[in-house]
Design a protein around this motif. Structure first.
Motif, PDB file in Angstrom:
ATOM      1  N   ALA A   1      -8.163  -1.750  19.613  1.00 21.49           N
ATOM      2  CA  ALA A   1      -7.165  -2.812  19.429  1.00 21.49           C
ATOM      3  C   ALA A   1      -7.707  -4.026  18.671  1.00 21.49           C
ATOM      4  O   ALA A   1      -6.934  -4.827  18.149  1.00 21.49           O
ATOM      5  CB  ALA A   1      -6.614  -3.230  20.785  1.00 21.49           C
ATOM      6  N   ASP A   2      -9.024  -4.170  18.623  1.00 17.81           N
ATOM      7  CA  ASP A   2      -9.589  -5.349  17.962  1.00 17.81           C
ATOM      8  C   ASP A   2      -9.670  -5.210  16.447  1.00 17.81           C
ATOM      9  O   ASP A   2     -10.033  -6.153  15.755  1.00 17.81           O
ATOM     10  CB  ASP A   2     -10.996  -5.644  18.494  1.00 17.81           C
ATOM     11  N   ILE A   3      -9.359  -4.021  15.953  1.00 15.95           N
ATOM     12  CA  ILE A   3      -9.493  -3.822  14.504  1.00 15.95           C
ATOM     13  C   ILE A   3      -8.148  -4.072  13.803  1.00 15.95           C
ATOM     14  O   ILE A   3      -7.099  -3.688  14.312  1.00 15.95           O
ATOM     15  CB  ILE A   3     -10.023  -2.397  14.175  1.00 15.95           C
ATOM     16  N   GLU A   4      -8.210  -4.758  12.687  1.00 16.52           N
ATOM     17  CA  GLU A   4      -7.005  -4.977  11.879  1.00 16.52           C
ATOM     18  C   GLU A   4      -7.191  -4.283  10.536  1.00 16.52           C
ATOM     19  O   GLU A   4      -8.291  -4.304   9.983  1.00 16.52           O
ATOM     20  CB  GLU A   4      -6.785  -6.486  11.623  1.00 16.52           C
ATOM     21  N   THR A   5      -6.105  -3.703  10.040  1.00 13.31           N
ATOM     22  CA  THR A   5      -6.155  -3.117   8.696  1.00 13.31           C
ATOM     23  C   THR A   5      -5.388  -4.024   7.750  1.00 13.31           C
ATOM     24  O   THR A   5      -4.257  -4.413   8.050  1.00 13.31           O
ATOM     25  CB  THR A   5      -5.530  -1.711   8.680  1.00 13.31           C
ATOM     26  N   ILE A   6      -6.014  -4.378   6.661  1.00 11.53           N
ATOM     27  CA  ILE A   6      -5.277  -5.155   5.652  1.00 11.53           C
ATOM     28  C   ILE A   6      -5.178  -4.316   4.371  1.00 11.53           C
ATOM     29  O   ILE A   6      -6.085  -3.559   4.038  1.00 11.53           O
ATOM     30  CB  ILE A   6      -5.901  -6.544   5.373  1.00 11.53           C
ATOM     31  N   PHE A   7      -4.045  -4.464   3.699  1.00  8.12           N
ATOM     32  CA  PHE A   7      -3.795  -3.676   2.496  1.00  8.12           C
ATOM     33  C   PHE A   7      -3.765  -4.576   1.271  1.00  8.12           C
ATOM     34  O   PHE A   7      -3.140  -5.633   1.291  1.00  8.12           O
ATOM     35  CB  PHE A   7      -2.441  -2.955   2.618  1.00  8.12           C
ATOM     36  N   LEU A   8      -4.457  -4.139   0.244  1.00  9.57           N
ATOM     37  CA  LEU A   8      -4.357  -4.818  -1.039  1.00  9.57           C
ATOM     38  C   LEU A   8      -3.546  -3.922  -1.963  1.00  9.57           C
ATOM     39  O   LEU A   8      -3.831  -2.725  -2.074  1.00  9.57           O
ATOM     40  CB  LEU A   8      -5.746  -5.067  -1.642  1.00  9.57           C
ATOM     41  N   THR A   9      -2.543  -4.491  -2.595  1.00 11.74           N
ATOM     42  CA  THR A   9      -1.755  -3.682  -3.525  1.00 11.74           C
ATOM     43  C   THR A   9      -2.580  -3.471  -4.789  1.00 11.74           C
ATOM     44  O   THR A   9      -3.180  -4.404  -5.330  1.00 11.74           O
ATOM     45  CB  THR A   9      -0.421  -4.365  -3.870  1.00 11.74           C
ATOM     46  N   THR A  10      -2.606  -2.239  -5.214  1.00 16.99           N
ATOM     47  CA  THR A  10      -3.366  -1.897  -6.413  1.00 16.99           C
ATOM     48  C   THR A  10      -2.741  -2.565  -7.625  1.00 16.99           C
ATOM     49  O   THR A  10      -1.522  -2.694  -7.714  1.00 16.99           O
ATOM     50  CB  THR A  10      -3.349  -0.369  -6.604  1.00 16.99           C
ATOM     51  N   ARG A  11      -3.573  -2.997  -8.540  1.00 16.07           N
ATOM     52  CA  ARG A  11      -3.030  -3.546  -9.790  1.00 16.07           C
ATOM     53  C   ARG A  11      -2.235  -2.466 -10.508  1.00 16.07           C
ATOM     54  O   ARG A  11      -2.605  -1.286 -10.484  1.00 16.07           O
ATOM     55  CB  ARG A  11      -4.167  -4.021 -10.685  1.00 16.07           C
ATOM     56  N   LEU A  12      -1.186  -2.915 -11.203  1.00 16.14           N
ATOM     57  CA  LEU A  12      -0.272  -2.007 -11.888  1.00 16.14           C
ATOM     58  C   LEU A  12      -1.013  -1.027 -12.802  1.00 16.14           C
ATOM     59  O   LEU A  12      -0.697   0.160 -12.861  1.00 16.14           O
ATOM     60  CB  LEU A  12       0.714  -2.843 -12.715  1.00 16.14           C
ATOM     61  N   GLU A  13      -2.039  -1.535 -13.482  1.00 18.44           N
ATOM     62  CA  GLU A  13      -2.742  -0.687 -14.457  1.00 18.44           C
ATOM     63  C   GLU A  13      -3.483   0.486 -13.804  1.00 18.44           C
ATOM     64  O   GLU A  13      -3.845   1.438 -14.481  1.00 18.44           O
ATOM     65  CB  GLU A  13      -3.704  -1.534 -15.288  1.00 18.44           C
ATOM     66  N   TYR A  14      -3.717   0.390 -12.469  1.00 17.67           N
ATOM     67  CA  TYR A  14      -4.420   1.467 -11.780  1.00 17.67           C
ATOM     68  C   TYR A  14      -3.510   2.196 -10.780  1.00 17.67           C
ATOM     69  O   TYR A  14      -3.991   2.993  -9.971  1.00 17.67           O
ATOM     70  CB  TYR A  14      -5.647   0.930 -11.039  1.00 17.67           C
ATOM     71  N   ALA A  15      -2.222   1.928 -10.841  1.00 14.42           N
ATOM     72  CA  ALA A  15      -1.308   2.423  -9.799  1.00 14.42           C
ATOM     73  C   ALA A  15      -1.249   3.950  -9.742  1.00 14.42           C
ATOM     74  O   ALA A  15      -0.972   4.529  -8.692  1.00 14.42           O
ATOM     75  CB  ALA A  15       0.087   1.855 -10.008  1.00 14.42           C
ATOM     76  N   TYR A  16      -1.502   4.599 -10.836  1.00 11.85           N
ATOM     77  CA  TYR A  16      -1.401   6.065 -10.904  1.00 11.85           C
ATOM     78  C   TYR A  16      -2.737   6.745 -10.592  1.00 11.85           C
ATOM     79  O   TYR A  16      -2.807   7.962 -10.460  1.00 11.85           O
ATOM     80  CB  TYR A  16      -0.986   6.482 -12.328  1.00 11.85           C
ATOM     81  N   LEU A  17      -3.796   5.953 -10.512  1.00 12.00           N
ATOM     82  CA  LEU A  17      -5.153   6.494 -10.553  1.00 12.00           C
ATOM     83  C   LEU A  17      -5.656   6.956  -9.187  1.00 12.00           C
ATOM     84  O   LEU A  17      -5.453   6.285  -8.184  1.00 12.00           O
ATOM     85  CB  LEU A  17      -6.074   5.384 -11.101  1.00 12.00           C
TER      86      LEU A  17
ATOM     87  N   VAL B   1       4.614   3.743  -2.874  1.00  7.95           N
ATOM     88  CA  VAL B   1       5.275   4.007  -1.598  1.00  7.95           C
ATOM     89  C   VAL B   1       4.814   5.346  -1.007  1.00  7.95           C
ATOM     90  O   VAL B   1       4.781   5.524   0.214  1.00  7.95           O
ATOM     91  CB  VAL B   1       6.815   3.929  -1.770  1.00  7.95           C
ATOM     92  N   THR B   2       4.364   6.235  -1.872  1.00  4.94           N
ATOM     93  CA  THR B   2       3.877   7.534  -1.391  1.00  4.94           C
ATOM     94  C   THR B   2       2.618   7.380  -0.530  1.00  4.94           C
ATOM     95  O   THR B   2       2.334   8.221   0.314  1.00  4.94           O
ATOM     96  CB  THR B   2       3.572   8.469  -2.577  1.00  4.94           C
ATOM     97  N   ASP B   3       1.849   6.338  -0.745  1.00  5.17           N
ATOM     98  CA  ASP B   3       0.662   6.077   0.086  1.00  5.17           C
ATOM     99  C   ASP B   3       1.046   5.542   1.455  1.00  5.17           C
ATOM    100  O   ASP B   3       0.283   5.627   2.412  1.00  5.17           O
ATOM    101  CB  ASP B   3      -0.237   4.998  -0.562  1.00  5.17           C
ATOM    102  N   PHE B   4       2.225   4.902   1.497  1.00  2.00           N
ATOM    103  CA  PHE B   4       2.536   4.046   2.633  1.00  2.00           C
ATOM    104  C   PHE B   4       2.575   4.779   3.975  1.00  2.00           C
ATOM    105  O   PHE B   4       1.955   4.341   4.949  1.00  2.00           O
ATOM    106  CB  PHE B   4       3.853   3.300   2.390  1.00  2.00           C
ATOM    107  N   GLU B   5       3.280   5.903   4.023  1.00  2.00           N
ATOM    108  CA  GLU B   5       3.453   6.594   5.307  1.00  2.00           C
ATOM    109  C   GLU B   5       2.114   7.023   5.910  1.00  2.00           C
ATOM    110  O   GLU B   5       1.852   6.810   7.089  1.00  2.00           O
ATOM    111  CB  GLU B   5       4.335   7.822   5.122  1.00  2.00           C
ATOM    112  N   TYR B   6       1.274   7.598   5.044  1.00  2.00           N
ATOM    113  CA  TYR B   6      -0.047   8.054   5.500  1.00  2.00           C
ATOM    114  C   TYR B   6      -0.893   6.863   5.960  1.00  2.00           C
ATOM    115  O   TYR B   6      -1.494   6.891   7.039  1.00  2.00           O
ATOM    116  CB  TYR B   6      -0.728   8.810   4.355  1.00  2.00           C
ATOM    117  N   GLU B   7      -0.897   5.818   5.152  1.00  2.00           N
ATOM    118  CA  GLU B   7      -1.726   4.653   5.470  1.00  2.00           C
ATOM    119  C   GLU B   7      -1.249   3.959   6.743  1.00  2.00           C
ATOM    120  O   GLU B   7      -2.057   3.493   7.552  1.00  2.00           O
ATOM    121  CB  GLU B   7      -1.726   3.662   4.293  1.00  2.00           C
ATOM    122  N   LEU B   8       0.076   3.891   6.905  1.00  2.00           N
ATOM    123  CA  LEU B   8       0.636   3.263   8.107  1.00  2.00           C
ATOM    124  C   LEU B   8       0.212   4.038   9.348  1.00  2.00           C
ATOM    125  O   LEU B   8      -0.226   3.461  10.348  1.00  2.00           O
ATOM    126  CB  LEU B   8       2.168   3.220   7.999  1.00  2.00           C
ATOM    127  N   GLN B   9       0.303   5.356   9.268  1.00  2.00           N
ATOM    128  CA  GLN B   9      -0.052   6.209  10.404  1.00  2.00           C
ATOM    129  C   GLN B   9      -1.526   6.046  10.778  1.00  2.00           C
ATOM    130  O   GLN B   9      -1.873   5.907  11.955  1.00  2.00           O
ATOM    131  CB  GLN B   9       0.249   7.669  10.049  1.00  2.00           C
TER     132      GLN B   9
END
Ligand code: PNS
Length: 164
Positions: free
Chosen positions: A110-126, A92-100
């Motif tokens: 306007a033609d560009i879309e950003t898609i987010f992939l959730t990091t696998r749990l094993e790499y969540a801290y990395l 969730v700490t990534d979220f605010e920055y990434e959303l902005q």
């Protein structure tokens, strides 16, 4: 032809980045890994070094290309005819920055879309920052980065004996 850009500093590339590359490459026709070449940023590796590392590490993916860019990401997306930006979300700490950033990019282009992939749990801290912190003290980074680059990271801190 669905082309996406996976942008980042990749200083250095981590196992988490490579996981996102592998998964994103299955969603699009072509994935361009865009290495930010920002001279103002105090990077450990030069843009060319980062591009070379990523090229070696992604050579098994036929639809993945690696390139360096500078300036605005959306301008690079326009130039390369990319319709999507891919980003990994760790916590969730990534979220605010990434959303902005995603909303800013969409506002500028306007033609560009950003898609987010959730990091696998094993790499969540990395993160690249964590890798540099551990490596700078001679700690073990072999669980964080691919074996091909472990020695190159240590070498930047004057720690020898790990070159492949
Ligand atoms: O790996 P990082 O450092 O989190 O990647 C950040 C990156 C490269 C995606 C971001 O800094 C970027 O896109 N920089 C280029 C300038 C830009 O377009 N900024 C976003 C609009 S303010």
């Amino acid at each position: 032809m669905k082309r996406a850009i996976y942008p980042g500093s990749f200083d250095p590339v981590t196992l988490g980045h490579l996981d996102v590359i592998a998964r994103a490459s299955r969603l699009v026709d072509e994935l361009v890994v865009g290495v930010l070449n920002n001279s103002a940023k105090n990077a450990l590796f030069s843009a060319q070094e980062r591009v070379n590392m990523l090229k070696e590490l992604t050579s098994q993916f036929t639809n993945v290309k690696v390139d360096a860019f500078d300036g605005l990401l959306v301008d690079y997306a326009k130039r390369t005819n990319a319709a999507m930006i891919v980003r990994g979300l760790r916590a969730v700490t990534d979220f605010e920055y990434e959303l902005q950033i995603a909303q800013t990019n969409h506002e500028i282009y306007a033609d560009i879309e950003t898609i987010f992939l959730t990091t696998r749990l094993e790499y969540a801290y990395l993160s690249s920052t964590i890798v540099k912190e551990v490596a700078s003290y001679g700690g073990d980074i072999s669980r964080f980065v691919p074996p091909q680059i472990v020695g190159q990271v240590y070498a930047k801190y004057g720690i020898e004996g790990f070159e492949k």
